[in-house]
Design a protein around this motif. Structure first.
Motif, short mmCIF file in Angstrom:
data_model
loop_
_atom_site.label_atom_id
_atom_site.label_comp_id
_atom_site.label_asym_id
_atom_site.label_seq_id
_atom_site.Cartn_x
_atom_site.Cartn_y
_atom_site.Cartn_z
N LYS A 86 26.01 44.72 43.38
CA LYS A 86 26.12 44.88 41.93
C LYS A 86 27.39 44.22 41.39
O LYS A 86 27.40 43.64 40.30
CB LYS A 86 26.12 46.36 41.57
CG LYS A 86 24.83 47.09 41.95
CD LYS A 86 24.92 48.57 41.66
CE LYS A 86 23.64 49.29 42.06
NZ LYS A 86 23.72 50.76 41.83
N SER A 87 28.49 44.33 42.16
CA SER A 87 29.79 43.87 41.67
C SER A 87 30.17 42.48 42.14
O SER A 87 31.02 41.82 41.53
CB SER A 87 30.88 44.86 42.10
OG SER A 87 31.02 44.84 43.52
N GLY A 88 29.58 42.03 43.26
CA GLY A 88 29.98 40.77 43.84
C GLY A 88 31.32 40.82 44.56
O GLY A 88 31.91 39.79 44.88
N THR A 89 31.79 42.05 44.82
CA THR A 89 33.08 42.23 45.47
C THR A 89 32.97 43.11 46.70
O THR A 89 32.05 43.91 46.84
CB THR A 89 34.10 42.85 44.51
OG1 THR A 89 33.63 44.15 44.10
CG2 THR A 89 34.31 41.99 43.28
N ALA A 90 33.95 42.97 47.60
CA ALA A 90 34.07 43.82 48.77
C ALA A 90 34.74 45.13 48.38
O ALA A 90 35.25 45.26 47.26
CB ALA A 90 34.90 43.09 49.83
N PRO A 91 34.75 46.14 49.26
CA PRO A 91 35.38 47.43 48.93
C PRO A 91 36.85 47.32 48.54
O PRO A 91 37.35 48.15 47.79
CB PRO A 91 35.21 48.24 50.23
CG PRO A 91 33.98 47.69 50.85
CD PRO A 91 34.02 46.21 50.56
N ASP A 92 37.55 46.29 49.03
CA ASP A 92 38.96 46.13 48.67
C ASP A 92 39.15 45.31 47.40
O ASP A 92 40.28 45.00 47.02
CB ASP A 92 39.72 45.47 49.83
CG ASP A 92 39.20 44.08 50.16
OD1 ASP A 92 38.15 43.69 49.61
OD2 ASP A 92 39.85 43.38 50.96
N ARG A 94 38.08 42.24 46.87
CA ARG A 94 38.00 40.80 47.13
C ARG A 94 36.64 40.26 46.70
O ARG A 94 35.61 40.86 46.96
CB ARG A 94 38.22 40.57 48.63
CG ARG A 94 38.08 39.12 49.09
CD ARG A 94 38.25 39.02 50.60
NE ARG A 94 37.28 39.87 51.29
CZ ARG A 94 36.02 39.51 51.54
NH1 ARG A 94 35.58 38.33 51.14
NH2 ARG A 94 35.21 40.32 52.17
N VAL A 95 36.64 39.12 46.04
CA VAL A 95 35.38 38.49 45.62
C VAL A 95 34.67 37.95 46.86
O VAL A 95 35.26 37.24 47.68
CB VAL A 95 35.65 37.36 44.61
CG1 VAL A 95 34.34 36.64 44.26
CG2 VAL A 95 36.30 37.91 43.35
N LEU A 96 33.40 38.30 46.99
CA LEU A 96 32.62 37.85 48.15
C LEU A 96 32.33 36.36 48.04
O LEU A 96 32.04 35.85 46.96
CB LEU A 96 31.30 38.63 48.21
CG LEU A 96 31.44 40.16 48.41
CD1 LEU A 96 30.11 40.85 48.20
CD2 LEU A 96 32.01 40.48 49.78
N THR A 97 32.41 35.65 49.15
CA THR A 97 32.15 34.22 49.16
C THR A 97 30.65 33.94 49.05
O THR A 97 29.82 34.84 49.23
CB THR A 97 32.69 33.56 50.45
OG1 THR A 97 31.84 33.94 51.55
CG2 THR A 97 34.13 33.98 50.75
N ASP A 98 30.32 32.67 48.79
CA ASP A 98 28.91 32.30 48.65
C ASP A 98 28.13 32.59 49.94
O ASP A 98 27.03 33.15 49.90
CB ASP A 98 28.79 30.82 48.29
CG ASP A 98 29.23 30.52 46.86
OD1 ASP A 98 29.35 31.49 46.07
OD2 ASP A 98 29.47 29.35 46.54
N LEU A 99 28.68 32.19 51.09
CA LEU A 99 27.98 32.43 52.35
C LEU A 99 27.89 33.92 52.64
O LEU A 99 26.86 34.41 53.13
CB LEU A 99 28.67 31.71 53.51
CG LEU A 99 28.02 31.91 54.88
CD1 LEU A 99 26.58 31.42 54.88
CD2 LEU A 99 28.83 31.21 55.98
N GLU A 100 28.95 34.65 52.33
CA GLU A 100 28.95 36.10 52.54
C GLU A 100 27.84 36.76 51.74
O GLU A 100 27.12 37.63 52.24
CB GLU A 100 30.32 36.65 52.14
CG GLU A 100 30.65 38.02 52.65
CD GLU A 100 32.10 38.37 52.39
OE1 GLU A 100 32.54 39.41 52.90
OE2 GLU A 100 32.80 37.61 51.68
#
Length: 317
Positions: A86-92, A94-100
């Protein structure tokens, strides 16, 4: 310890290259790709590009270093649909990368893992009953039990067992953040040597059999669970089914799988990472193993792609 270092500090069943510097692992992976050359489904250039992208994010680095994922990263994968998707971010944050994002949102194996988690949750919730004792083996972060709805109970016991002290430490911290009407205890131990007899109303166990190639060893695991359950107790477990290229009797629903996502998954998990959780069994083998361990007929709960089903087996009352 930084968040990123804590991500990568855990131990994995497969171990992989965990004892060497990441820079050395990356160099070895590059050399392997260049020596192997072009594949039918990926050029050298594409493989090297994907390798570089994996090295950009913590989960990718952990995969490369360990050839699998531990309790922390299993939790990360399973929690992603409710948060990161939903957010495009990790728990910390950090913005998740395209491959991630492609790994977490499209890889068939990952989607099946997330769906399997929902099936576990539903089966476990049915046994959130006053007086019951529930165990998770190996527990990882134990969100499979901790994340259930306990509003209708006032007296229940949860037990987490794992051989990995890092996972147990993280599970204890996670449990402390829940306001549970439950006794929660953790024990370091080998799943094949539980030592419990008629103790638990339910055991949830995910992942071990995907690392174990010996069918008899897996049956022995199930026998230990059978012994540890009370009469009438329930085992909730899972298994990986073989892909079409591994077995002509594959149970995969190939029409439910994005072929490009499957190709990219193959490059990442098989060609570059060389994951060790590739011990496949079909539903008939799993049912047979559970019967040999003493369980009643098992109920297989399929994911949409029929890759990573949950299975619910009962001990006779």
């Amino acid at each position: 310890m930084s968040i990123e270092r804590s991500y990568e500090a855990g131990r994995n069943l497969s171990h992989g290259h965990a004892g060497q510097p990441f820079r050395q692992t990356l160099a070895e992976k590059r050399a392997q790709i260049e020596e192997r050359g072009n594949l039918d489904h990926a050029t050298i250039a594409e493989q090297l590009d994907i390798l570089n992208q994996l090295a950009e994010f913590p989960f990718g680095r952990f995969l490369l270093q360990n050839q699998g994922w531990n309790g922390f990263w299993t939790d990360f994968v399973m929690e992603h649909p409710a948060h990161g998707r939903k957010s495009g971010t990790a728990p910390d944050g950090r913005v998740l990368t395209d491959l991630e994002l492609r790994l977490l949102d499209t890889f068939p194996m990952v989607l099946a893992t997330q769906e399997r988690s929902r099936h576990f949750a539903a089966a476990i919730q049915d046994h959130i009953v006053d007086g019951n004792i529930l165990a998770s083996v190996p527990c990882g972060l134990m969100r499979d039990l901790l994340g259930r709805d306990f509003s209708a109970v006032s007296d229940i016991r949860l037990v987490g067992i794992d051989i990995d002290e890092e996972s147990l430490s993280k599970a204890r911290r996670l449990a402390a953040g829940y306001n549970l009407p439950a006794s929660v205890t953790f024990h370091k131990g080998d799943a094949w040597e539980l030592g419990y007899r008629g103790t638990f109303d339910l055991i949830a166990s995910n992942g071990l059999n995907t690392y174990e190639p010996d069918d008899e060893r897996v049956t022995e695991l199930y026998r230990g669970f059978f012994s540890a359950l009370k009469p009438g107790g329930i085992l909730v477990t899972s298994f990986l089914t073989p892909p079409p290229e591994a077995s002509p009797a594959s149970e995969w629903n190939i029409n439910a799988i994005d072929p490009e996502a499957l190709r990219l998954q193959r490059i990442v998990f098989a060609d570059i990472v060389g994951v060790s959780f590739q011990c496949y069994r079909n539903s008939s083998t799993t049912r047979r193993q559970l019967r040999e361990a003493g369980f009643l007929a098992a109920d297989v709960v399929w994911d949409r792609a029929r890759i990573y089903p949950a299975v619910i087996a009962g001990k006779p009352a």
